[in-house]
Design a protein around this motif. Structure first.
Motif, short mmCIF file in Angstrom:
data_model
loop_
_atom_site.label_atom_id
_atom_site.label_comp_id
_atom_site.label_asym_id
_atom_site.label_seq_id
_atom_site.Cartn_x
_atom_site.Cartn_y
_atom_site.Cartn_z
N PHE A 488 -16.66 -7.37 -8.61
CA PHE A 488 -17.36 -7.54 -7.34
C PHE A 488 -16.41 -8.02 -6.25
N VAL A 489 -15.52 -8.93 -6.61
CA VAL A 489 -14.58 -9.48 -5.63
C VAL A 489 -13.44 -8.51 -5.34
N SER A 490 -13.07 -7.71 -6.32
CA SER A 490 -11.84 -6.93 -6.20
C SER A 490 -12.05 -5.48 -5.75
N VAL A 491 -13.28 -4.99 -5.77
CA VAL A 491 -13.51 -3.60 -5.37
C VAL A 491 -14.43 -3.56 -4.17
N SER A 492 -14.49 -2.40 -3.52
CA SER A 492 -15.25 -2.29 -2.28
C SER A 492 -16.75 -2.37 -2.51
N ASP A 493 -17.24 -1.86 -3.64
CA ASP A 493 -18.67 -1.89 -3.90
C ASP A 493 -18.93 -2.23 -5.36
N GLY A 494 -18.89 -3.54 -5.66
CA GLY A 494 -19.14 -3.97 -7.02
C GLY A 494 -20.56 -4.44 -7.24
N MET A 495 -21.42 -4.32 -6.22
CA MET A 495 -22.77 -4.84 -6.34
C MET A 495 -23.59 -4.17 -7.45
N PRO A 496 -23.60 -2.84 -7.59
CA PRO A 496 -24.41 -2.24 -8.66
C PRO A 496 -24.06 -2.78 -10.04
N GLU A 497 -22.76 -2.92 -10.31
CA GLU A 497 -22.36 -3.44 -11.63
C GLU A 497 -22.79 -4.89 -11.80
N LEU A 498 -22.65 -5.70 -10.74
CA LEU A 498 -23.05 -7.10 -10.83
C LEU A 498 -24.55 -7.22 -11.02
N ARG A 499 -25.31 -6.45 -10.27
CA ARG A 499 -26.76 -6.51 -10.40
C ARG A 499 -27.19 -6.07 -11.81
N ALA A 500 -26.56 -5.05 -12.33
CA ALA A 500 -26.90 -4.58 -13.68
C ALA A 500 -26.57 -5.65 -14.73
N ALA A 501 -25.45 -6.34 -14.56
CA ALA A 501 -25.06 -7.36 -15.52
C ALA A 501 -26.03 -8.54 -15.48
N VAL A 502 -26.44 -8.94 -14.29
CA VAL A 502 -27.37 -10.06 -14.17
C VAL A 502 -28.76 -9.66 -14.68
N ASP A 503 -29.16 -8.41 -14.45
CA ASP A 503 -30.43 -7.94 -15.00
C ASP A 503 -30.42 -7.99 -16.52
N LEU A 504 -29.32 -7.59 -17.13
CA LEU A 504 -29.23 -7.62 -18.58
C LEU A 504 -29.26 -9.07 -19.08
N LEU A 505 -28.58 -9.96 -18.37
CA LEU A 505 -28.62 -11.38 -18.73
C LEU A 505 -30.05 -11.89 -18.68
N SER A 506 -30.77 -11.51 -17.65
CA SER A 506 -32.17 -11.95 -17.52
C SER A 506 -33.00 -11.46 -18.71
N ASP A 507 -32.88 -10.18 -19.05
CA ASP A 507 -33.66 -9.63 -20.15
C ASP A 507 -33.38 -10.35 -21.46
N THR A 508 -32.12 -10.49 -21.78
CA THR A 508 -31.76 -11.08 -23.07
C THR A 508 -32.11 -12.56 -23.12
N LEU A 509 -31.82 -13.29 -22.07
CA LEU A 509 -32.04 -14.73 -22.10
C LEU A 509 -33.53 -15.07 -22.13
#
Length: 530
Positions: A488-509
């Motif tokens: 997210f910090v290093s690329v121009s558009d890292g939001m989709p990957e970040l949102r997907a990772a946080v969504d997965l964290l939400s589901d599992t946790l």
């Protein structure tokens, strides 16, 4: 020692400097973003380097949506109480019930006199404040008949029309130090709000004694008076003194103040963004967990003003909701209710097959449980509620970033320009802190709680094995969030990957926490935690 059982809340105490007007607004918005419950501001109307506090609070209320606001504390000698009452009620209505009223009798009398105020002696100040509280409460009491009538020595309001009523029951918190002010706090106020830096060892206990006795003499429950505290300190790698050290030290010291002196609202005095972030992300959750754990096992001594802390009050600390869930008055049937899994999933990825989860032994319907048994079981839910609340804040922060809601005021508070990099750094700090909290919680379970339960009931082994496997899987999901933050910090558009990772964290946790509560709350009540 007194623990009044109030839910814990955390706030910020900001300086309303006018050299960079947007900076304090940005700090207030940051405080809301990272999860503070309350933002307060100094009120010194005679200080030309400061913004007017009530004007500032109105502006901040319009730029925030959830955080509560208060002056810390309002300079009463320069703010007529009838007008102040209507100002408070108006802002409370406009903000959706988010305003509280801190009041002080006055200080810096030369400056007050220079602004047209009247110099008062300490005794006069207490009497004037007593009259002012009468005026304010009468203005707010729109159901009473007739006009406001306080024909006092310092405040004379005879026949003024009542109203408006605030949107909620606004708390009146007094900045009190001396015996007469402390007694007034016990008789008439909703909260005691001193600053730790002005107190000597033992002053909190002595103050509580005076407040509690005055409350009882007035026919009130001492627990009706919330105990708040302004604190200052420094974060450092190693401990160098009180509130000068790592976040873990801060948490232990504040938890001790909560359990020993009844403090339930801690307000950090700092204008540094990083201090606010660390206090919200690292100190506050740890204090909540420490206090909830202690309340689960102990009942406060029956000293002045103390009331038994219940499992329900501890749960309120984590969720922000009052209540007394799952803590019956005496021995009885098991009444702790696990948090159900609502079945909502944000991600298409499935880390595990939920249908293969083993179930533990069915509870004995004839067994009874003591309140302490049930408090231990409730503690697991209390801790999980804290994790769930933090997860909700994390989702909200990600959505704010994705929507581009960073405004000039917030950016100016950090580097005086609006940049996505600053916003990413703020988000990254919060995500990383949350992931550390989750990892610490699971490590504690794996190394201490689970072995105890395994030894107490061999039938729990399949469930505990599965829970430990899921802990490892959640660790991998947390690592995925970390990688998404780097992208997210290093690329121009890292939001989709970040949102997907946080969504997965939400589901599992959330799935894992619900399963753990379903299977372990009764065994914890039956076997204990130690």
């Amino acid at each position: 020692m007194s623990d009044y059982g109030h839910p814990l809340t955390f706030g910020a105490f900001l300086t309303p400097g006018n050299a960079e007007p947007g900076r304090v607004v940005g700090l207030a918005m940051l405080a809301e973003q990272v999860g503070f419950d309350l933002v307060t501001f100094q009120d010194h109307p005679y200080q030309p380097a400061f913004l007017d506090t009530w004007t500032l609070m109105s502006f901040v209320a319009a730029r925030t949506g959830t955080v509560r606001l208060a002056a810390n504390v309002t300079n009463l000698p320069l703010r007529p109480p009838a007008v102040l009452a209507r100002s408070v009620a108006s802002l409370d209505l406009l903000s959706g019930g988010r305003v509280e009223l801190g009041l002080g009798a006055g200080a810096f009398w030369e400056a007050i006199e220079a602004m047209g105020g009247r110099r008062l002696s300490p005794g006069q100040g207490v009497r004037a404040l007593t009259e002012a509280i009468d005026v304010i409460r009468q203005v707010w009491d729109v159901d009473a008949r007739g006009g406001v009538r306080v024909d006092g020595e310092f405040h004379r309001v005879v026949g003024a029309k009542r109203g408006p009523a605030p949107a909620h029951d606004v708390g009146i918190w007094l900045g009190a130090y001396k015996p007469r002010m402390l007694a007034l706090t016990g008789r008439r106020a909703d909260g005691w709000l001193p600053s730790l830096s002005y107190l000597q060892p033992g002053d909190l206990a002595r103050g509580n004694t005076i407040i509690d006795e005055a409350a009882r003499q007035a026919g009130r429950d001492p627990a009706d008076v919330r105990r708040l505290l302004n604190v200052t300190g420094r974060f450092a790698p190693n401990g160098r003194g009180p509130l000068h050290g790592p976040a873990e030290q801060w948490a232990e010291e504040l938890a001790d103040l909560a359990l020993s002196d009844g403090i339930s609202t801690f307000i950090l005095g700092s204008d540094e963004p990083e201090d606010l972030r660390r206090f919200a992300a690292e100190v506050a959750p740890a204090v909540r967990e420490l206090v909830a754990g202690e309340r689960a096992y102990t009942t406060p001594p029956g000293g002045a003003g103390s009331t038994p802390a219940t499992a329900g009050s501890a749960r309120g600390a984590a969720t922000g909701a009052p209540g007394d869930v799952g803590r019956p008055a005496g021995v009885g049937a098991f009444a702790v209710v696990p948090t159900p899994d609502d079945g909502v999933r944000r991600s298409a990825i499935r880390v595990w097959d939920e249908s293969t989860r083993p179930a533990g032994p069915a509870p004995d319907p004839a067994r009874t449980y003591t309140p302490d048994d049930q408090a231990g079981a409730q503690h697991l839910i209390d801790v999980h509620d804290g994790l769930r609340a933090e997860l909700a804040r994390l989702h909200d922060l990600v959505e704010q970033v994705g929507a581009g809601l960073l405004d000039a005021g917030t950016a100016r508070s950090h580097i005086n320009t609006m940049t996505m990099r600053q916003n990413k750094w703020t988000l990254g700090t919060y995500c990383e802190s949350y992931c550390r909290v989750v990892t610490t919680h699971h490590t504690l379970e794996d190394r201490a709680i689970f072995p105890h339960l395994r030894g107490g009931d061999a039938r729990l082994a399949p469930v505990l094995d599965r829970l430990e496997q899921e802990h490892h899987a959640i660790h991998d999901v947390l690592e995925r969030v970390d990688r998404a933050l780097v992208a997210f910090v290093s690329v121009s558009d890292g939001m989709p990957e970040l949102r997907a990772a946080v969504d997965l964290l939400s589901d599992t946790l959330l799935s894992h926490l619900a399963y753990e509560e379903r299977e372990l709350v009764e065994p914890i009540a039956r076997l204990g935690l130690t």
